[in-house]
Scaffold this motif. Sequence first.
Motif, mmCIF file in Angstrom:
data_model
loop_
_atom_site.group_PDB
_atom_site.id
_atom_site.type_symbol
_atom_site.label_atom_id
_atom_site.label_comp_id
_atom_site.label_asym_id
_atom_site.label_seq_id
_atom_site.Cartn_x
_atom_site.Cartn_y
_atom_site.Cartn_z
ATOM 1 N N ILE A 171 0.872 -1.170 0.000
ATOM 2 C CA ILE A 171 0.000 0.000 0.000
ATOM 3 C C ILE A 171 0.912 1.224 0.000
ATOM 4 C CG2 ILE A 171 -1.811 1.250 1.226
ATOM 5 C CD1 ILE A 171 -2.628 -1.403 2.507
ATOM 6 N N ALA A 172 0.974 1.915 -1.114
ATOM 7 C CA ALA A 172 1.930 3.013 -1.270
ATOM 8 C C ALA A 172 1.368 4.351 -0.819
ATOM 9 C CB ALA A 172 2.379 3.113 -2.726
ATOM 10 N N ASN A 173 0.043 4.496 -0.803
ATOM 11 C CA ASN A 173 -0.556 5.794 -0.456
ATOM 12 C C ASN A 173 -0.541 6.004 1.050
ATOM 13 O OD1 ASN A 173 -1.308 6.395 -3.187
ATOM 14 N ND2 ASN A 173 -3.014 4.966 -2.971
ATOM 15 N N LEU A 174 -0.041 7.159 1.474
ATOM 16 C CA LEU A 174 -0.061 7.535 2.892
ATOM 17 C C LEU A 174 -0.556 8.964 2.980
ATOM 18 C CD1 LEU A 174 0.540 6.781 5.801
ATOM 19 C CD2 LEU A 174 2.872 7.632 5.479
ATOM 20 N N TRP A 175 -1.722 9.147 3.605
ATOM 21 C CA TRP A 175 -2.342 10.466 3.709
ATOM 22 C C TRP A 175 -2.119 10.998 5.115
ATOM 23 C CZ3 TRP A 175 -6.769 6.976 2.025
ATOM 24 C CH2 TRP A 175 -6.636 6.668 0.654
ATOM 25 N N VAL A 179 -8.070 14.678 4.799
ATOM 26 C CA VAL A 179 -8.652 14.317 3.505
ATOM 27 C C VAL A 179 -9.912 15.164 3.319
ATOM 28 C CG1 VAL A 179 -9.675 12.469 2.128
ATOM 29 C CG2 VAL A 179 -7.726 11.977 3.626
ATOM 30 N N ASN A 185 -12.715 13.135 -3.947
ATOM 31 C CA ASN A 185 -12.416 12.196 -2.862
ATOM 32 C C ASN A 185 -13.621 11.318 -2.518
ATOM 33 O OD1 ASN A 185 -9.777 13.071 -2.609
ATOM 34 N ND2 ASN A 185 -10.250 14.569 -1.006
ATOM 35 N N ASN A 188 -13.750 8.540 -4.952
ATOM 36 C CA ASN A 188 -12.570 7.680 -5.052
ATOM 37 C C ASN A 188 -12.707 6.482 -4.112
ATOM 38 O OD1 ASN A 188 -10.081 6.480 -5.259
ATOM 39 N ND2 ASN A 188 -8.899 8.348 -4.890
ATOM 40 N N ASP A 191 -8.614 3.713 -4.785
ATOM 41 C CA ASP A 191 -7.243 3.796 -4.273
ATOM 42 C C ASP A 191 -7.208 3.526 -2.773
ATOM 43 O OD1 ASP A 191 -6.301 4.485 -6.795
ATOM 44 O OD2 ASP A 191 -6.639 6.626 -6.448
ATOM 45 N N GLY A 193 -5.299 3.419 0.804
ATOM 46 C CA GLY A 193 -4.216 4.157 1.443
ATOM 47 C C GLY A 193 -4.266 4.051 2.957
ATOM 48 N N THR A 219 -10.221 3.389 1.461
ATOM 49 C CA THR A 219 -10.289 4.397 0.404
ATOM 50 C C THR A 219 -10.710 5.738 0.987
ATOM 51 O OG1 THR A 219 -12.605 3.910 -0.076
ATOM 52 C CG2 THR A 219 -10.933 2.627 -1.271
ATOM 53 N N LYS A 220 -10.512 6.787 0.214
ATOM 54 C CA LYS A 220 -10.953 8.108 0.653
ATOM 55 C C LYS A 220 -12.479 8.174 0.730
ATOM 56 C CE LYS A 220 -6.954 10.710 -1.028
ATOM 57 N NZ LYS A 220 -6.467 11.794 -1.920
#
Length: 245
Positions: A171-175, A179, A185, A188, A191, A193, A219-220
């Motif tokens: 999992i590459a997304n880091l928020w 948000v 968003n 979405n 994706d 994260g 997800t967002k």
Amino acid sequence: MPRRVRWLRIITLANVVVAALVILVVYGTMLALSVLAPEISTWQLLALLALGVPMSVVGLRLATKVGSHGWRRCGLIINGSAIVLYAAILIGIGFLLIGTTRRRFIIPEGYKGDVYIVYSDVDHKPETTRKVGVTFRIPGDGILYVTVPMVDGWTKDEYYCERGDGTQQRIANLWNTTVQRTPENLANDKDIGIFFPRSGTIADSTGCRAKYEAFYVGTKAYLLSGYVGRDTNLLLKERCSGGPR
């Protein structure tokens, strides 16, 4: 102007520029660490150090051979200070690499919501023994109880989604920031994260206490619409009643 003085001036001024850039890159890296950026690039810093260290050495050697007292003193002070700065950064990088524990969080595919790692009682001493890597395999309900104490020090965290066949995808997304509730968003729901990694201590009136780490995965769209936070008191109840481990 003698040739050695001219070269000393060029190298010394160039070293001032390199040292200033090194400081800026280190500052930017520290900012990235403070917000838990998942990927931090260090090639700029390493490239500058590879340029600055030999430049300082040459500058110091030239400074000892020039006849001009002013430039000799200036060259020794500036190039000497620069090489001390570079050496301190390199030593710091070495200690950081040695003292960093790599952690992997394995999360079941399809799970959305808060993930909690609940540690031993806070009276236990933090884990100071450095390990090459630690893996946390999160169960289906998102709550992992562990008997080891929390790692005290730098960590490099990676998050993975595990499919039913055992394969894993990072999992590459880091928020790290809020948000926003925007149409993009809210729509979405694709994706995946990690949002808001955090840690803390929970306690109740009976004196039961525990440390925890937590983060949201999903997800967002789910975060902004279907997400419901967990009651940490229930986590503490499980921990102190001898519940699941």
